[in-house]
Enzyme design. Structure first.
Site, mmCIF file in Angstrom:
data_model
loop_
_atom_site.group_PDB
_atom_site.id
_atom_site.type_symbol
_atom_site.label_atom_id
_atom_site.label_comp_id
_atom_site.label_asym_id
_atom_site.label_seq_id
_atom_site.Cartn_x
_atom_site.Cartn_y
_atom_site.Cartn_z
ATOM 1 N N CYS A 197 -2.011 8.735 3.720
ATOM 2 C CA CYS A 197 -1.926 8.362 2.142
ATOM 3 C C CYS A 197 -3.201 8.807 1.798
ATOM 4 O O CYS A 197 -3.176 8.780 0.600
ATOM 5 C CB CYS A 197 -1.455 6.968 2.107
ATOM 6 S SG CYS A 197 -2.706 5.736 3.075
ATOM 7 N N GLU B 295 0.933 -1.134 -0.140
ATOM 8 C CA GLU B 295 -0.160 0.114 0.127
ATOM 9 C C GLU B 295 1.065 1.190 -0.068
ATOM 10 O O GLU B 295 1.594 1.439 0.924
ATOM 11 C CB GLU B 295 -0.981 0.000 1.283
ATOM 12 C CG GLU B 295 -2.290 0.900 1.024
ATOM 13 C CD GLU B 295 -1.905 2.023 1.615
ATOM 14 O OE1 GLU B 295 -1.695 3.190 0.595
ATOM 15 O OE2 GLU B 295 -1.978 2.470 2.749
#
Length: 523
Positions: free
Chosen positions: A327, A293
């Protein structure tokens, strides 16, 4: 295992800090945690706690003079020792029934729930989170533990939940078995939740791991590993090996006995891990699996029919929650021209109201994580002053820490660096579009594809956005941060990673391999 425990999954409740008793509880936890600062934290290798001469010094980003702790650093030799410990533990751990492995996670969730404020208080001091951000982090960690425990039990019974097509004369069964030893490399921005999720998902499937935490938040990582030891997770299942990414991280990634790497962090480091993992080492007998990720350049699109107050509030919350160090942070907004100035003014007004100060005093805006981030963000702000119109912020902020003013740039072109590159700080770029379709095109003009949001009251436009906005997590008429375990499985497209959907029903498949057995029935 009680039936009520398995009956349903409910997300851990967030603490309401508008209530005075909850504020008192958090302040008491801060006092308790502060009394433990400055301690020495060892490695965990098998059943041993190993102190090393070389240590990482963890500091409070909101008060640079305060040391959180000294964390031992692993060498390549110690990582090799940890690998051997993990390989040995794997032989028995993989045979432990799934329901027993799950019980360790349930027990850890229960214990963390009892100490929720203490874990959150440590994040306030070590990560620079305010009360709500830290509390949400701890709540998510509890959710991951509970959710993956339930998922492992479900997966172990999957032959009855998802039956195979029957064939006369044969008995066929599919089971999900563990992979082996994995490297877990989590980020600093969710130092408990993401670390706990990545680690617990791997071990509940029967794997053993080498856990290399992010250096800025290695103390909270240590506290999690100590908790797992306390609930009885066998020695060698989780080996705690903090150290240099270039040295320890690369060694784990390239090791012939490493079966998988679970990484959350920057695009650049993720691509490096992917490249190293793809190279076959001497003695390696499998293709390594990489679960990644990575970053995002997430955005919010607003058309002229939207509730503009709601949109502006979501833009500010998405851009500046935890100083933009997510993020999923909405670091860009694209607004239809006819309402552009109105939205810009609302965003600017809300941003100016954000108060900056010590996280332990529960200010809305706190410090960024460390000197490297601080310097990088300030460089991007200078770039932004050349690429757009500075509306709010744009400077360092006062305080004995890494404080930066929440910053808004307007009139930014789609190809500008501050619209294309992940900054990971409190910097928002806003652009104007001729119409809502062009705004969606501008949103898609990025190498990333993690989260996004679309604000509109027109159903046909919403339907179009749902199909055309290219990201792993798309939200309609709400902010683009705040994914909940089991509710919003999380992961992105393109350079945002492998879209492995953490907190979702398929995530554990990343850490297992499906074995089909077929047996001919006797006549």
């Amino acid at each position: 295992m009680t039936n009520s425990r398995m009956a349903s999954f409910a997300n851990e409740a967030f603490t309401d800090f508008t209530l005075e008793e909850n504020q008192r509880a958090m302040k008491a936890a801060l006092i308790k945690v502060r009394g433990e600062l400055g301690g020495d934290y060892p490695l965990f290798i098998g059943g041993e706690k190993v102190m090393t001469a070389e240590r990482t010094v963890s500091i409070n980003p909101g008060n640079k003079d305060e040391i959180i702790g000294y964390v031992s650093k692993a060498s390549v030799e110690l990582v090799e020792r940890a690998m051997n410990s993990a390989l040995t533990a794997f032989e028995s751990w993989k045979k432990t029934p799934a329901i027993e492995r799950a019980q360790y996670l349930f027990d850890a969730a229960d214990l963390m729930r009892l100490r929720k404020h203490e874990f959150s208080a440590l994040m306030v001091l070590e990560a620079g989170k305010n009360y709500a951000e830290a509390d949400a982090d701890t709540a998510e960690a509890i959710d991951f533990l509970d959710f993956y425990a339930r998922e492992m039990i479900r997966l172990s019974e999957t032959n009855t939940i998802r039956p195979l097509t029957k064939l006369a004369g044969e008995t066929n069964e599919i089971t999900y078995i563990p992979l082996g030893v994995g490297a877990i490399i989590p980020p600093w921005n969710f130092p408990l939740a993401i670390l706990a999720g990545m680690t617990s998902a791997a071990i509940v499937c029967g794997n053993t791991v080498l856990l290399k935490p992010a250096s800025p938040t290695a103390v909270i990582a240590h506290k999690f590993v100590a908790l797992m030891e306390e609930v009885g997770v066998p020695a060698g299942v989780i080996n705690f090996v903090p150290g240099s990414g270039a040295e320890v991280g690369d060694y784990m990634t390239s090791h012939p006995k490493t079966r998988f790497i679970n990484f959350t962090g920057s695009k650049e480091v993720g691509l490096r891990i992917n490249r190293i993992a793809s190279e076959t080492a001497k003695g390696q007998i499998w293709i390594k699996r990489v679960v990644a990720e990575l970053g995002g350049k997430d955005g919010i699109v607003v058309d002229e029919t939207a509730d503009l107050d709601q949109a502006a509030s979501a833009i500010v919350a998405s851009a500046f929650g935890f100083q933009g160090q997510k993020c999923s942070a909405g670091s860009r907004a694209v607004v239809v021209k006819s309402v552009y100035e109105e939205v810009l003014n609302k965003v600017a007004d809300l941003t100016r109201k954000l108060q900056i100060g010590l996280p332990e005093d529960n200010y809305q805006a706190g410090p960024v994580i460390d000197r490297n981030s601080y310097d990088k963000i300030l460089e991007y702000i200078e770039i932004g002053k050349r690429e757009g119109r500075l509306v709010v912020g744009g400077e360092k902020a006062e305080g004995n820490g890494f404080y930066i003013q929440p910053t808004v740039f307007a009139d930014v072109k789609s190809d500008a660096r501050i619209m294309q590159e992940e900054i990971f700080g409190p910097v928002l770029a806003i652009a104007a579009a001729e119409d809502w379709k062009e705004a969606i095109d501008m949103y898609n003009d990025t190498e990333f594809g993690l989260t996004g949001a679309f604000f509109s009251r027109v159903e046909d436009r919403i339907s179009y956005a749902l199909e055309e906005m290219h990201c792993g997590n798309l939200y309609i008429n709400r902010k683009c941060t705040g994914a909940l375990v089991g509710v919003h499985p999380f992961g992105g497209f393109n350079m945002s990673g492998t879209d492995s959907k953490a907190g979702g029903y398929d995530y554990l498949l990343q850490f297992t391999q499906a074995k089909l057995t077929s047996r001919k029935n006797e006549a």
